[in-house]
Design a protein around this motif. Structure first.
Motif, PDB file in Angstrom:
ATOM      1  N   SER A 234      29.223  41.053  21.605  1.00 35.38           N
ATOM      2  CA  SER A 234      30.408  40.333  21.692  1.00 35.38           C
ATOM      3  C   SER A 234      30.442  39.404  19.786  1.00 35.38           C
ATOM      4  CB  SER A 234      30.103  39.248  22.501  1.00 35.38           C
ATOM      5  OG  SER A 234      28.705  38.980  22.891  1.00 35.38           O
ATOM      6  N   GLN A 235      29.335  39.942  19.113  1.00 38.59           N
ATOM      7  CA  GLN A 235      29.620  39.512  18.024  1.00 38.59           C
ATOM      8  C   GLN A 235      30.537  39.501  17.146  1.00 38.59           C
ATOM      9  OE1 GLN A 235      25.630  39.556  16.061  1.00 38.59           O
ATOM     10  NE2 GLN A 235      26.204  38.646  13.736  1.00 38.59           N
ATOM     11  N   LYS A 236      31.228  38.344  16.862  1.00 37.68           N
ATOM     12  CA  LYS A 236      32.133  39.236  15.797  1.00 37.68           C
ATOM     13  C   LYS A 236      31.720  39.852  14.235  1.00 37.68           C
ATOM     14  CE  LYS A 236      36.072  37.053  13.460  1.00 37.68           C
ATOM     15  NZ  LYS A 236      37.345  37.504  13.454  1.00 37.68           N
ATOM     16  N   ASP A 237      32.686  41.151  13.883  1.00 37.34           N
ATOM     17  CA  ASP A 237      32.239  42.071  13.109  1.00 37.34           C
ATOM     18  C   ASP A 237      31.882  42.745  13.549  1.00 37.34           C
ATOM     19  OD1 ASP A 237      34.708  40.893  11.597  1.00 37.34           O
ATOM     20  OD2 ASP A 237      33.174  39.287  11.007  1.00 37.34           O
ATOM     21  N   GLU A 238      30.710  42.685  14.469  1.00 36.32           N
ATOM     22  CA  GLU A 238      30.135  43.888  14.676  1.00 36.32           C
ATOM     23  C   GLU A 238      29.918  44.324  15.842  1.00 36.32           C
ATOM     24  OE1 GLU A 238      26.940  44.107  12.784  1.00 36.32           O
ATOM     25  OE2 GLU A 238      27.438  42.486  11.681  1.00 36.32           O
ATOM     26  N   TYR A 239      31.177  44.498  16.355  1.00 35.27           N
ATOM     27  CA  TYR A 239      31.032  45.126  17.478  1.00 35.27           C
ATOM     28  C   TYR A 239      31.140  46.578  17.301  1.00 35.27           C
ATOM     29  CZ  TYR A 239      34.513  40.858  18.163  1.00 35.27           C
ATOM     30  OH  TYR A 239      35.082  39.584  18.282  1.00 35.27           O
ATOM     31  N   TYR A 240      31.520  47.014  16.862  1.00 42.57           N
ATOM     32  CA  TYR A 240      31.741  49.134  16.353  1.00 42.57           C
ATOM     33  C   TYR A 240      29.825  49.080  15.635  1.00 42.57           C
ATOM     34  CZ  TYR A 240      36.189  47.909  18.071  1.00 42.57           C
ATOM     35  OH  TYR A 240      36.859  46.963  18.713  1.00 42.57           O
ATOM     36  N   HIS A 241      29.217  48.329  15.279  1.00 37.83           N
ATOM     37  CA  HIS A 241      28.154  48.579  13.568  1.00 37.83           C
ATOM     38  C   HIS A 241      26.754  49.225  14.785  1.00 37.83           C
ATOM     39  CE1 HIS A 241      30.922  47.252  10.099  1.00 37.83           C
ATOM     40  NE2 HIS A 241      30.909  46.409  10.779  1.00 37.83           N
ATOM     41  N   SER A 242      27.134  48.992  16.293  1.00 31.14           N
ATOM     42  CA  SER A 242      25.814  49.459  16.760  1.00 31.14           C
ATOM     43  C   SER A 242      26.062  50.130  18.670  1.00 31.14           C
ATOM     44  CB  SER A 242      24.829  48.230  16.979  1.00 31.14           C
ATOM     45  OG  SER A 242      24.986  47.538  17.498  1.00 31.14           O
ATOM     46  N   PHE A 243      25.187  50.261  18.968  1.00 27.67           N
ATOM     47  CA  PHE A 243      25.970  51.296  19.731  1.00 27.67           C
ATOM     48  C   PHE A 243      25.514  50.219  21.163  1.00 27.67           C
ATOM     49  CE2 PHE A 243      26.003  55.277  17.598  1.00 27.67           C
ATOM     50  CZ  PHE A 243      26.897  56.103  18.829  1.00 27.67           C
ATOM     51  N   SER A 244      26.174  50.056  21.625  1.00 29.91           N
ATOM     52  CA  SER A 244      26.070  49.525  23.103  1.00 29.91           C
ATOM     53  C   SER A 244      25.416  50.273  24.101  1.00 29.91           C
ATOM     54  CB  SER A 244      27.272  48.738  23.017  1.00 29.91           C
ATOM     55  OG  SER A 244      27.186  48.883  24.989  1.00 29.91           O
ATOM     56  N   PRO A 245      24.316  49.044  24.484  1.00 26.38           N
ATOM     57  CA  PRO A 245      23.550  49.566  25.331  1.00 26.38           C
ATOM     58  C   PRO A 245      24.360  50.434  26.557  1.00 26.38           C
ATOM     59  CG  PRO A 245      23.066  47.701  24.851  1.00 26.38           C
ATOM     60  CD  PRO A 245      23.731  47.658  24.433  1.00 26.38           C
ATOM     61  N   ILE A 246      25.979  50.368  26.932  1.00 18.75           N
ATOM     62  CA  ILE A 246      26.218  50.599  27.864  1.00 18.75           C
ATOM     63  C   ILE A 246      27.485  51.714  27.040  1.00 18.75           C
ATOM     64  CG2 ILE A 246      26.443  48.437  29.122  1.00 18.75           C
ATOM     65  CD1 ILE A 246      29.775  48.868  28.129  1.00 18.75           C
ATOM     66  N   PHE A 247      26.932  52.624  26.292  1.00 19.96           N
ATOM     67  CA  PHE A 247      27.471  54.106  25.720  1.00 19.96           C
ATOM     68  C   PHE A 247      27.438  54.918  25.895  1.00 19.96           C
ATOM     69  CE2 PHE A 247      28.285  57.521  22.672  1.00 19.96           C
ATOM     70  CZ  PHE A 247      29.025  57.364  22.364  1.00 19.96           C
ATOM     71  N   GLN A 248      26.564  55.400  26.709  1.00 16.04           N
ATOM     72  CA  GLN A 248      26.142  56.506  27.947  1.00 16.04           C
ATOM     73  C   GLN A 248      26.611  56.658  28.948  1.00 16.04           C
ATOM     74  OE1 GLN A 248      25.033  59.538  26.850  1.00 16.04           O
ATOM     75  NE2 GLN A 248      23.754  58.595  24.484  1.00 16.04           N
ATOM     76  N   ASP A 249      26.426  55.059  29.605  1.00 11.36           N
ATOM     77  CA  ASP A 249      27.176  54.673  31.013  1.00 11.36           C
ATOM     78  C   ASP A 249      28.874  54.960  31.111  1.00 11.36           C
ATOM     79  OD1 ASP A 249      25.170  54.241  32.335  1.00 11.36           O
ATOM     80  OD2 ASP A 249      24.982  52.076  32.437  1.00 11.36           O
ATOM     81  N   VAL A 250      29.115  54.392  29.611  1.00 12.43           N
ATOM     82  CA  VAL A 250      30.805  54.783  30.262  1.00 12.43           C
ATOM     83  C   VAL A 250      30.942  56.220  29.861  1.00 12.43           C
ATOM     84  CG1 VAL A 250      33.014  54.504  27.793  1.00 12.43           C
ATOM     85  CG2 VAL A 250      31.480  52.141  28.828  1.00 12.43           C
ATOM     86  N   VAL A 251      30.559  56.745  28.779  1.00 14.06           N
ATOM     87  CA  VAL A 251      30.453  58.148  28.769  1.00 14.06           C
ATOM     88  C   VAL A 251      30.479  58.848  30.002  1.00 14.06           C
ATOM     89  CG1 VAL A 251      29.797  60.170  27.875  1.00 14.06           C
ATOM     90  CG2 VAL A 251      30.231  58.431  26.329  1.00 14.06           C
ATOM     91  N   GLU A 252      29.352  58.700  30.838  1.00 11.51           N
ATOM     92  CA  GLU A 252      29.627  59.100  31.659  1.00 11.51           C
ATOM     93  C   GLU A 252      30.373  58.542  33.170  1.00 11.51           C
ATOM     94  OE1 GLU A 252      26.090  58.267  33.693  1.00 11.51           O
ATOM     95  OE2 GLU A 252      23.690  58.587  32.177  1.00 11.51           O
ATOM     96  N   ALA A 253      31.591  57.522  33.226  1.00 12.06           N
ATOM     97  CA  ALA A 253      32.470  57.781  33.862  1.00 12.06           C
ATOM     98  C   ALA A 253      33.076  57.890  33.554  1.00 12.06           C
ATOM     99  CB  ALA A 253      32.250  55.625  33.698  1.00 12.06           C
ATOM    100  N   VAL A 254      33.773  58.288  32.006  1.00 12.19           N
ATOM    101  CA  VAL A 254      34.462  59.179  31.900  1.00 12.19           C
ATOM    102  C   VAL A 254      34.566  60.392  32.807  1.00 12.19           C
ATOM    103  CG1 VAL A 254      35.820  59.963  30.066  1.00 12.19           C
ATOM    104  CG2 VAL A 254      35.048  57.308  29.503  1.00 12.19           C
ATOM    105  N   ASP A 255      33.393  61.026  32.571  1.00 14.04           N
ATOM    106  CA  ASP A 255      33.317  62.128  32.418  1.00 14.04           C
ATOM    107  C   ASP A 255      33.335  62.502  33.847  1.00 14.04           C
ATOM    108  OD1 ASP A 255      32.664  64.823  32.342  1.00 14.04           O
ATOM    109  OD2 ASP A 255      31.083  65.022  31.506  1.00 14.04           O
ATOM    110  N   ARG A 256      32.866  61.297  35.056  1.00 13.24           N
ATOM    111  CA  ARG A 256      33.149  61.252  36.931  1.00 13.24           C
ATOM    112  C   ARG A 256      34.841  61.067  36.328  1.00 13.24           C
ATOM    113  NH1 ARG A 256      28.340  58.587  36.121  1.00 13.24           N
ATOM    114  NH2 ARG A 256      29.366  56.775  36.832  1.00 13.24           N
ATOM    115  N   GLY A 257      35.699  60.133  35.939  1.00 14.92           N
ATOM    116  CA  GLY A 257      36.742  60.429  35.797  1.00 14.92           C
ATOM    117  C   GLY A 257      37.910  61.573  36.080  1.00 14.92           C
TER     118      GLY A 257
END
Length: 257
Positions: A234-257
Motif C-alpha cells: 500500500s506504500q505509494k510508488d512501491e506497489y510493484y517494486h517487491s513481491f507481495s506476501p499474497i502473491f502465491q495465494d493470488v496465483v493459486e486462486a487464479v489457478d483454482r478459478g
C-alpha cells in the motif's frame, strides 16, 4: 484467468524467485510480465549486468511472456523518444549477442483514456512499431490508461471511439482495492460490452483476506477482465517494486478459478 505482472523488482539474487516458483508450480497459469529496468529500457543500449543475467531466465518458462516498459506520458512524450525506446528493446538480443533477451512486446504505460484522434494516431504509430516486423516474438501490445471512461464501458460499440483496437490488453482499472469496491466503480466495471480477454484489472492495497475471500475477489474481477494483478502493498510508488506476501495465494486462486 491470467496474471499481468508489473515486475519492477530489481533482480538481485533470488528477487524474482517468487515468480519462478509460481510459474513452475502452476504451468496452466499464463503470466505476462513487464520488465522495467530504468522506467524504460535505460539510456544506454542495454540494462545493467544483473538484468542481463536474469531476464533470459524468464525465457525458460513456456507460460511466461515478457514485455518491455515504455511510458508515453499520456502522449505528451515526444513520439520519436517512444519509438527509440521500442527500438532499444528490439535490439537487446543483437546488442548483447543473446537471443534469450528478446522480449515479446511492449507495455505502454500512462496512455490516455478519453479518445482524441491525434492521440490515437500517436499510439497507432507506436503500436505498429511493435506489431509490424519480427523484432518482438508475440508482437504483443498492452496499454495502461489506469481507468477506462464510463461512457466507453456503456457504449455498444466500444471499439469505434477508443484505443482498444490497437491493443492485445488494456488495463481497465488500476487503483486501490477500496476504490474498486465502491459501488459506482464496481457496477460500471461489470457492465461493459468489451471482451474480457482484452482487459486487465490491477488492484493494490489489498487488506488481509482469507483464501476463501481472495477466491471470491478473483471471481469478481473475472466478471470484468481475464487478466489481473493483486498486491497488498500500500506504500505509494512501491506497489510493484517487491513481491507481495499474497502473491502465491493470488496465483493459486487464479489457478483454482
Amino acid at each position: 484467468m491470467s496474471i499481468l505482472l508489473p515486475l519492477y523488482v530489481y533482480p538481485q539474487a533470488g528477487a524474482w524467485n517468487p515468480l519462478y516458483i509460481a510459474a513452475k508450480a502452476h504451468p496452466d497459469v499464463e503470466f505476462t510480465v513487464v520488465v522495467n529496468p530504468c522506467s524504460g529500457p535505460c539510456n544506454g543500449s542495454l540494462p545493467d549486468a544483473t538484468y542481463l543475467s536474469e531476464i533470459p531466465k524468464l525465457r525458460t518458462f513456456e507460460n511466461i511472456r515478457t514485455l518491455g516498459y515504455v511510458a508515453t506520458n499520456y502522449t505528451t512524450k515526444d513520439l520519436s523518444q517512444v519509438l527509440s525506446e521500442i527500438d532499444t528493446y528490439a535490439n537487446w538480443p543483437k546488442t548483447a549477442n543473446n537471443t534469450k533477451l528478446k522480449v515479446d512486446g511492449i507495455f505502454f504505460d500512462e496512455t490516455p483514456s478519453e479518445f482524441v484522434r491525434e492521440k490515437y494516431e500517436y499510439l497507432k504509430v507506436a503500436s505498429q512499431k511493435v506489431k509490424n516486423g519480427t523484432a518482438f516474438r508475440d508482437r504483443f501490445v498492452v496499454h495502461n490508461p489506469g481507468l477506462l471512461p464510463k461512457t466507453l464501458l456503456t457504449t455498444p460499440t466500444p471499439f469505434q471511439t477508443s484505443y482498444l483496437n490497437l491493443t492485445d490488453i488494456t488495463v481497465l482499472f488500476e487503483e486501490t482495492f477500496t476504490k474498486w469496491l465502491d459501488a459506482t466503480t464496481f457496477d460500471s466495471l461489470r457492465s461493459h460490452k468489451i471482451k474480457r480477454d482484452k482487459l486487465a484489472v490491477i488492484l493494490h492495497s489489498i487488506p488481509n483476506l482469507s483464501n476463501t475471500v481472495l477466491d471470491f475477489v478473483v471471481e469478481q474481477v473475472e466478471d470484468s477482465a481475464d487478466w489481473l494483478f493483486l498486491t497488498d502493498i500500500s506504500q505509494k510508488d512501491e506497489y510493484y517494486h517487491s513481491f507481495s506476501p499474497i502473491f502465491q495465494d493470488v496465483v493459486e486462486a487464479v489457478d483454482r478459478g
